[in-house]
Design a protein around this motif. Structure first.
Motif, PDB file in Angstrom:
ATOM      1  N   ARG A 380      12.375 -25.767 -43.525  1.00  0.00           N
ATOM      2  CA  ARG A 380      12.381 -25.925 -42.067  1.00  0.00           C
ATOM      3  C   ARG A 380      12.902 -27.296 -41.653  1.00  0.00           C
ATOM      4  NH1 ARG A 380       6.463 -23.408 -40.281  1.00  0.00           N
ATOM      5  NH2 ARG A 380       6.943 -21.218 -40.736  1.00  0.00           N
ATOM      6  N   GLY A 381      12.772 -28.268 -42.549  1.00  0.00           N
ATOM      7  CA  GLY A 381      13.271 -29.615 -42.263  1.00  0.00           C
ATOM      8  C   GLY A 381      14.586 -29.900 -42.932  1.00  0.00           C
ATOM      9  N   GLU A 382      15.304 -28.844 -43.321  1.00  0.00           N
ATOM     10  CA  GLU A 382      16.607 -28.964 -43.972  1.00  0.00           C
ATOM     11  C   GLU A 382      16.516 -29.844 -45.207  1.00  0.00           C
ATOM     12  OE1 GLU A 382      19.363 -30.304 -41.057  1.00  0.00           O
ATOM     13  OE2 GLU A 382      19.230 -28.473 -39.854  1.00  0.00           O
ATOM     14  N   GLY A 383      15.493 -29.576 -46.026  1.00  0.00           N
ATOM     15  CA  GLY A 383      15.315 -30.296 -47.286  1.00  0.00           C
ATOM     16  C   GLY A 383      14.273 -31.392 -47.233  1.00  0.00           C
ATOM     17  N   ASN A 384      13.819 -31.771 -46.038  1.00  0.00           N
ATOM     18  CA  ASN A 384      12.823 -32.842 -45.886  1.00  0.00           C
ATOM     19  C   ASN A 384      11.508 -32.215 -45.432  1.00  0.00           C
ATOM     20  OD1 ASN A 384      11.212 -35.010 -44.888  1.00  0.00           O
ATOM     21  ND2 ASN A 384      13.067 -36.269 -44.712  1.00  0.00           N
ATOM     22  N   ALA A 385      10.495 -32.232 -46.321  1.00  0.00           N
ATOM     23  CA  ALA A 385       9.212 -31.599 -46.006  1.00  0.00           C
ATOM     24  C   ALA A 385       8.509 -32.284 -44.835  1.00  0.00           C
ATOM     25  CB  ALA A 385       8.300 -31.608 -47.232  1.00  0.00           C
ATOM     26  N   ALA A 386       8.654 -33.617 -44.722  1.00  0.00           N
ATOM     27  CA  ALA A 386       8.001 -34.344 -43.623  1.00  0.00           C
ATOM     28  C   ALA A 386       8.579 -33.918 -42.284  1.00  0.00           C
ATOM     29  CB  ALA A 386       8.153 -35.849 -43.819  1.00  0.00           C
ATOM     30  N   VAL A 387       9.897 -33.788 -42.231  1.00  0.00           N
ATOM     31  CA  VAL A 387      10.555 -33.329 -40.999  1.00  0.00           C
ATOM     32  C   VAL A 387      10.149 -31.892 -40.713  1.00  0.00           C
ATOM     33  CG1 VAL A 387      12.765 -32.833 -39.904  1.00  0.00           C
ATOM     34  CG2 VAL A 387      12.493 -34.903 -41.282  1.00  0.00           C
ATOM     35  N   GLY A 388      10.083 -31.088 -41.759  1.00  0.00           N
ATOM     36  CA  GLY A 388       9.683 -29.693 -41.587  1.00  0.00           C
ATOM     37  C   GLY A 388       8.269 -29.557 -41.072  1.00  0.00           C
ATOM     38  N   ALA A 389       7.386 -30.421 -41.551  1.00  0.00           N
ATOM     39  CA  ALA A 389       6.002 -30.389 -41.069  1.00  0.00           C
ATOM     40  C   ALA A 389       5.941 -30.750 -39.596  1.00  0.00           C
ATOM     41  CB  ALA A 389       5.149 -31.353 -41.888  1.00  0.00           C
ATOM     42  N   GLY A 390       6.757 -31.761 -39.194  1.00  0.00           N
ATOM     43  CA  GLY A 390       6.782 -32.147 -37.785  1.00  0.00           C
ATOM     44  C   GLY A 390       7.291 -31.028 -36.894  1.00  0.00           C
ATOM     45  N   LYS A 391       8.299 -30.306 -37.370  1.00  0.00           N
ATOM     46  CA  LYS A 391       8.833 -29.189 -36.594  1.00  0.00           C
ATOM     47  C   LYS A 391       7.866 -28.015 -36.559  1.00  0.00           C
ATOM     48  CE  LYS A 391      13.791 -29.998 -37.295  1.00  0.00           C
ATOM     49  NZ  LYS A 391      15.037 -29.409 -37.854  1.00  0.00           N
ATOM     50  N   SER A 392       7.045 -27.890 -37.601  1.00  0.00           N
ATOM     51  CA  SER A 392       6.195 -26.710 -37.741  1.00  0.00           C
ATOM     52  C   SER A 392       4.836 -26.842 -37.092  1.00  0.00           C
ATOM     53  CB  SER A 392       5.995 -26.393 -39.237  1.00  0.00           C
ATOM     54  OG  SER A 392       7.220 -26.193 -39.889  1.00  0.00           O
ATOM     55  N   PHE A 393       4.399 -28.073 -36.864  1.00  0.00           N
ATOM     56  CA  PHE A 393       3.005 -28.271 -36.423  1.00  0.00           C
ATOM     57  C   PHE A 393       2.707 -27.490 -35.147  1.00  0.00           C
ATOM     58  CE2 PHE A 393      -0.301 -30.442 -33.989  1.00  0.00           C
ATOM     59  CZ  PHE A 393      -1.315 -30.422 -34.928  1.00  0.00           C
ATOM     60  N   SER A 394       1.563 -26.828 -35.161  1.00  0.00           N
ATOM     61  CA  SER A 394       1.132 -26.031 -34.011  1.00  0.00           C
ATOM     62  C   SER A 394      -0.375 -25.915 -34.045  1.00  0.00           C
ATOM     63  CB  SER A 394       1.752 -24.640 -34.072  1.00  0.00           C
ATOM     64  OG  SER A 394       1.179 -23.797 -33.077  1.00  0.00           O
ATOM     65  N   MET A 395      -1.002 -25.773 -32.876  1.00  0.00           N
ATOM     66  CA  MET A 395      -2.455 -25.607 -32.814  1.00  0.00           C
ATOM     67  C   MET A 395      -2.833 -24.213 -32.329  1.00  0.00           C
ATOM     68  SD  MET A 395      -3.888 -29.297 -31.488  1.00  0.00           S
ATOM     69  CE  MET A 395      -5.579 -28.807 -31.752  1.00  0.00           C
ATOM     70  N   VAL A 396      -1.884 -23.285 -32.451  1.00  0.00           N
ATOM     71  CA  VAL A 396      -2.165 -21.909 -32.074  1.00  0.00           C
ATOM     72  C   VAL A 396      -2.995 -21.250 -33.175  1.00  0.00           C
ATOM     73  CG1 VAL A 396      -0.148 -20.887 -33.159  1.00  0.00           C
ATOM     74  CG2 VAL A 396      -1.063 -19.871 -31.077  1.00  0.00           C
ATOM     75  N   ASP A 397      -3.534 -20.068 -32.906  1.00  0.00           N
ATOM     76  CA  ASP A 397      -4.337 -19.346 -33.885  1.00  0.00           C
ATOM     77  C   ASP A 397      -3.573 -19.214 -35.205  1.00  0.00           C
ATOM     78  OD1 ASP A 397      -5.154 -16.621 -35.231  1.00  0.00           O
ATOM     79  OD2 ASP A 397      -6.843 -17.216 -33.952  1.00  0.00           O
TER      80      ASP A 397
END
Length: 453
Positions: A380-397
């Motif tokens: 999701r972060g185009e190879g960067n897990a930290a970027v991917g985590a930032g893009k993925s973070f959500s507080m939905v169910d």
């Protein structure tokens, strides 16, 4: 009162006896005023209890309840009366020398604090005078020369020694003043502790136990609830991790609600507290219902997105575009059966053996799920897990967090399908709404815990 001295050299680095006796006396005066008012109300209630003219059943019941109220008011009066006496409602000064103040009989805390400060202030003045004389003697010794100087040396050294002794004596006097203050504080504390530890207002064993259970379970439900919200977005393992944390939070919440009910019956909590917890449960059910709507929407959208990625012919593209338009324009709602299941799920899932075993199995190390979660996040972060985590973070169910994020992240890649942007927008709105509902339910369920305030 006058301000405290700021410079305490040469006897101390700072004020050894801080505090404001007048403010303490003002507090004591307020406590005395409350005690007097309680005493008046006790007399009024006693007068009602002693009236026999009101001989109906209601009158008898009122008098019986009034007797219990009198006992509680008497205990409250004793607390305020004791505290007022221990702190003191006015500052009573002690005249005379240091020795007169030292030997004066103990008084209330405000008065003894004032006596100790006066002793310390006087000792400070003596010490500073002595320090001035000591400095002058040292200066004179440094300036001595010749035979005449040798004759005067002994006199200056005696003056320096005497001044040093006076400074040490002043320090000892300040130590005595501190002991007076400390003894007064100890007496006040012990008298107040004694009265509140042995009266009828003191919580009994069961009151204390129930309160401890309520406090501990509230903390557990709050932290586990918050953590379950912030891990649900993690690919592969997020839903399982959130499921375990959410189950622990719900069990703790149920116990907390039962404890709150017991506290209400004990008279140690309000019905409003119980109502807030119940409302929190309802909101959790609403959150679950929302997750089912969002889940159905996400499943359809992701399935169609996967098919659209393989579309090659104009006919296939047109069919997918039509399906995307249908999905984006459809009103998502639950039927009655799903709605009822959603309201029950917050209560049934924590006690479902299958849910526990499934989630714990998914979290078991060595099954490849953690590597898959890392890879999916990095992708999701185009190879960067930290970027991917930032893009993925959500507080939905947790049940739909990852799916809704997949829709949003996939939308830019579906340029030939304008309806996908609308689907992505719907997914974002669902995420915001779901996070708000779940967080709101958690706040209410934790009795508006300050951590969420």
């Amino acid at each position: 009162m006058a301000g405290r001295p700021r410079d305490w050299s040469p006897v101390a680095d700072s004020d050894p006896i801080p505090g404001d006796p007048d403010q303490m006396a003002a507090l004591g005066k307020q406590l005395r005023k409350t005690a007097d008012e309680l005493e008046r109300q006790i007399k009024n209630l006693r007068a009602v209890v002693d009236v026999d003219a009101w001989d109906s059943d209601a009158g008898k019941e009122f008098r019986e309840k009034s007797k219990g109220s009198v006992k509680k008011l008497e205990a409250a009066f004793k607390r305020y009366n004791t505290a007022a006496g221990a702190i003191g409602s006015e500052v009573q000064e002690v005249a005379g020398s240091h020795q007169d103040k030292l030997l004066a009989p103990p008084n209330n805390y405000a008065s003894d604090l004032n006596r100790a400060q006066e002793m310390a202030d006087a000792a400070l003045k003596d010490a500073q005078d002595a320090d001035t004389r000591k400095g002058a003697a040292e200066k004179s010794l440094d300036g001595l020369s010749g035979k005449k100087g040798n004759e005067d040396k002994e006199g200056f050294e005696d003056k320096k020694k005497a001044a040093t002794g006076e400074i040490e004596s002043a320090k000892a006097k300040i130590g005595e003043a501190k002991r007076i203050r400390d003894d007064a504080a100890k007496r006040a504390r012990e008298s107040i502790d004694d009265v509140i530890s042995h009266d009828s207002l003191k919580d009994g064993f069961w009151d204390t136990l129930v309160k401890s259970i309520a406090d501990v379970t509230q903390m557990i439900s709050t932290w586990c609830g918050i953590l379950s919200l912030v891990v649900g977005w993690i690919p592969v393992i997020g839903q399982a991790l959130a499921g375990v944390l959410g189950a622990v939070a719900m069990i703790a919440t149920l116990i907390n609600t039962l404890a709150t009910l017991v506290q209400v019956l004990q008279g140690n909590a309000e019905w409003m507290d119980l109502g807030m917890a119940a409302l929190g449960f309802v909101m959790m059910g609403v959150g679950k219902a929302f997750s089912k709507v969002a889940g159905k929407f996400a499943d359809k959208a992701l399935k169609r997105i996967d098919l659209a990625k393989t579309a090659k012919t104009s006919r296939q593209i047109g069919r997918n575009n039509k399906k995307f338009n249908q999905i984006s324009g459809k009103k998502n709602r639950l039927d009655r059966t799903d709605a009822w299941k959603s309201l029950k799920e917050p209560f049934t899932e924590p006690f479902s053996k299958g849910a526990w075993s499934k989630n714990l199995q998914a979290l078991r190390p060595g099954n490849g799920n953690y590597d898959s979660a890392w890879s999916a996040t990095a992708a999701r972060g185009e190879g960067n897990a930290a970027v991917g985590a930032g893009k993925s973070f959500s507080m939905v169910d947790a049940g739909v967090a990852s799916k809704l994020k997949d829709i949003k992240l996939a939308a830019p890649e579906m340029g030939d399908f304008p309806a996908v942007n609308k689907i992505s927008s719907t997914a974002t709105k669902m995420s915001l709404f779901g996070g708000g509902v779940t967080l709101g339910g958690l706040a209410l369920d934790s009795n508006l815990n300050p951590l969420l305030g």
